[in-house]
Design a protein around this motif. Structure first.
Motif, PDB file in Angstrom:
ATOM      1  N   THR A   1      33.834  -4.330 -18.381  1.00 15.73           N
ATOM      2  CA  THR A   1      33.901  -3.103 -17.590  1.00 15.73           C
ATOM      3  C   THR A   1      35.231  -3.047 -16.857  1.00 15.73           C
ATOM      4  O   THR A   1      35.682  -4.057 -16.304  1.00 15.73           O
ATOM      5  CB  THR A   1      32.761  -3.030 -16.551  1.00 15.73           C
ATOM      6  OG1 THR A   1      31.500  -3.038 -17.215  1.00 15.73           O
ATOM      7  CG2 THR A   1      32.863  -1.767 -15.718  1.00 15.73           C
ATOM      8  N   SER A   2      35.841  -1.865 -16.846  1.00 14.48           N
ATOM      9  CA  SER A   2      37.058  -1.661 -16.047  1.00 14.48           C
ATOM     10  C   SER A   2      36.727  -0.726 -14.890  1.00 14.48           C
ATOM     11  O   SER A   2      35.930   0.207 -15.033  1.00 14.48           O
ATOM     12  CB  SER A   2      38.175  -1.057 -16.903  1.00 14.48           C
ATOM     13  OG  SER A   2      37.841   0.274 -17.293  1.00 14.48           O
TER      14      SER A   2
ATOM     15  N   THR B   1      43.463  -1.868 -10.738  1.00  8.15           N
ATOM     16  CA  THR B   1      42.654  -1.952 -11.952  1.00  8.15           C
ATOM     17  C   THR B   1      41.952  -3.294 -11.951  1.00  8.15           C
ATOM     18  O   THR B   1      42.598  -4.337 -11.844  1.00  8.15           O
ATOM     19  CB  THR B   1      43.525  -1.849 -13.221  1.00  8.15           C
ATOM     20  OG1 THR B   1      44.173  -0.576 -13.251  1.00  8.15           O
ATOM     21  CG2 THR B   1      42.668  -1.993 -14.466  1.00  8.15           C
TER      22      THR B   1
ATOM     23  N   LYS C   1      33.784  -1.545  -7.434  1.00  4.68           N
ATOM     24  CA  LYS C   1      33.479  -0.130  -7.197  1.00  4.68           C
ATOM     25  C   LYS C   1      33.374   0.194  -5.711  1.00  4.68           C
ATOM     26  O   LYS C   1      33.591   1.336  -5.302  1.00  4.68           O
ATOM     27  CB  LYS C   1      32.172   0.250  -7.906  1.00  4.68           C
ATOM     28  CG  LYS C   1      32.294   0.242  -9.419  1.00  4.68           C
ATOM     29  CD  LYS C   1      30.926   0.237 -10.094  1.00  4.68           C
ATOM     30  CE  LYS C   1      30.079   1.414  -9.747  1.00  4.68           C
ATOM     31  NZ  LYS C   1      28.789   1.401 -10.491  1.00  4.68           N
TER      32      LYS C   1
ATOM     33  N   LYS D   1      36.460   4.655 -10.551  1.00  9.64           N
ATOM     34  CA  LYS D   1      35.880   5.065 -11.834  1.00  9.64           C
ATOM     35  C   LYS D   1      35.650   3.817 -12.701  1.00  9.64           C
ATOM     36  O   LYS D   1      36.579   3.026 -12.915  1.00  9.64           O
ATOM     37  CB  LYS D   1      36.820   6.040 -12.557  1.00  9.64           C
ATOM     38  CG  LYS D   1      37.027   7.355 -11.815  1.00  9.64           C
ATOM     39  CD  LYS D   1      37.976   8.275 -12.572  1.00  9.64           C
ATOM     40  CE  LYS D   1      38.197   9.591 -11.816  1.00  9.64           C
ATOM     41  NZ  LYS D   1      39.147  10.480 -12.533  1.00  9.64           N
ATOM     42  N   ALA D   2      34.432   3.663 -13.168  1.00  9.80           N
ATOM     43  CA  ALA D   2      34.076   2.503 -13.990  1.00  9.80           C
ATOM     44  C   ALA D   2      33.820   2.948 -15.426  1.00  9.80           C
ATOM     45  O   ALA D   2      33.173   3.974 -15.658  1.00  9.80           O
ATOM     46  CB  ALA D   2      32.843   1.810 -13.425  1.00  9.80           C
ATOM     47  N   GLU D   3      34.341   2.188 -16.375  1.00 13.82           N
ATOM     48  CA  GLU D   3      34.128   2.474 -17.792  1.00 13.82           C
ATOM     49  C   GLU D   3      33.908   1.171 -18.554  1.00 13.82           C
ATOM     50  O   GLU D   3      34.482   0.124 -18.203  1.00 13.82           O
ATOM     51  CB  GLU D   3      35.341   3.209 -18.392  1.00 13.82           C
ATOM     52  CG  GLU D   3      35.556   4.609 -17.857  1.00 13.82           C
ATOM     53  CD  GLU D   3      36.710   5.312 -18.552  1.00 13.82           C
ATOM     54  OE1 GLU D   3      37.414   4.663 -19.356  1.00 13.82           O
ATOM     55  OE2 GLU D   3      36.911   6.521 -18.292  1.00 13.82           O
ATOM     56  N   ALA D   4      33.087   1.258 -19.588  1.00 11.88           N
ATOM     57  CA  ALA D   4      32.841   0.085 -20.433  1.00 11.88           C
ATOM     58  C   ALA D   4      34.098  -0.228 -21.232  1.00 11.88           C
ATOM     59  O   ALA D   4      34.843   0.668 -21.648  1.00 11.88           O
ATOM     60  CB  ALA D   4      31.672   0.349 -21.371  1.00 11.88           C
TER      61      ALA D   4
END
Length: 256
Positions: free
Chosen positions: A177-178, A193, A156, A165-168
């Motif tokens: 997490t990506s 990514t 991040k 942008k972080a997403e589970a």
């Protein structure tokens, strides 16, 4: 004569004082000692120091995984062909510091040229971190979780990262997490990514980078992310395979 008798009386009186003090001392409670405020302390207070420390007696968990897979073999050839077309070395490049007991990594890169339409550049890196339980540092899975959080935070806050942008991510180990972001390099937008996953006491970090060069169209962001997640799941599966007993390993069919 009167003076001699008076002197003798004083000598006898003084000689009696130590005897009285000694008797008084012997008659006191021998199991107690005086504190700084004059109160009596129990002689059993020293027993408190012999009680076991609950922290030191805690049983540490047994690490689920004792080894790491070869990072350059953790992803199959079809996966490398999909993520890094025209890879310079399909076998990957690994640093000499690789230690399959604790940490290891491998990377691939390639340039898919298409004449006047430009070129598509891809870069892929796969890293593994494994932790043991230690009395001073804690359980193996807890230490891995701490590393997992560090890897997510590092992605991040990567140098030059724009709009991270972080997403589970589900179904990729115990945690996933990506993190996606853009980096400007030599006038080109490189789409990054990063997928970080934890399976028990092992952390997997997969970095995937794509860019359109020499007039080529920018890569599809959604496909980059989809391919990265699929590869991360494959890498997590390879951790379990690397820790199976020889009898559990898949057997090749015997020739008839």
């Amino acid at each position: 004569m009167h003076r001699s008798a008076s002197r003798l009386t004083r000598v006898l009186a003084c000689a009696a004082v130590p005897v009285i003090l000694t008797v008084a001392g012997c008659s006191s409670d021998s199991g107690k000692e005086s504190g700084s405020n004059g109160e009596k302390k129990s002689g059993s207070s020293s027993s408190s120091s012999s009680k076991p420390n609950p922290k030191s007696s805690k049983t540490l968990e047994k690490p689920a995984f004792a080894a790491l897979p070869d990072p350059c073999k953790a992803l199959g050839t079809p996966t490398i062909d999909t993520l890094v077309p025209e890879s310079k070395d399909k076998a990957g490049t690994a640093p000499k510091s690789n230690d399959l007991a604790t940490r290891a990594s491998c990377s691939w890169n390639g340039l898919d040229e298409d004449g006047l339409k430009g070129s598509q550049y891809r870069w892929l890196s796969l890293s593994f971190f494994r932790y043991d339980s230690q009395a001073t540092l804690g359980d193996a899975s807890k230490r891995a979780e701490e590393q997992y959080n560090k890897e997510v935070e590092a992605a991040k806050t990567a140098e030059g990262a724009q709009n991270p942008k972080a997403e589970a991510v589900g179904e990729v180990g115990d945690q996933g997490t990506s993190v996606v972001y853009t980096v400007k390099k030599d006038g080109n937008d490189h789409y990054n990514t990063t997928v970080v996953a934890r399976t028990q006491n092992v952390v997997v970090t997969l970095d995937y980078n794509g860019a359109g060069l020499e007039g080529a169209a920018a890569p599809d962001h959604g496909k980059l992310l989809q391919d990265a997640i699929a590869a991360a799941k494959e890498a997590v599966t390879s951790v379990g395979a690397a820790n199976k007993a020889p009898a559990e390993q898949p057997q090749s069919p015997q020739p008839q």
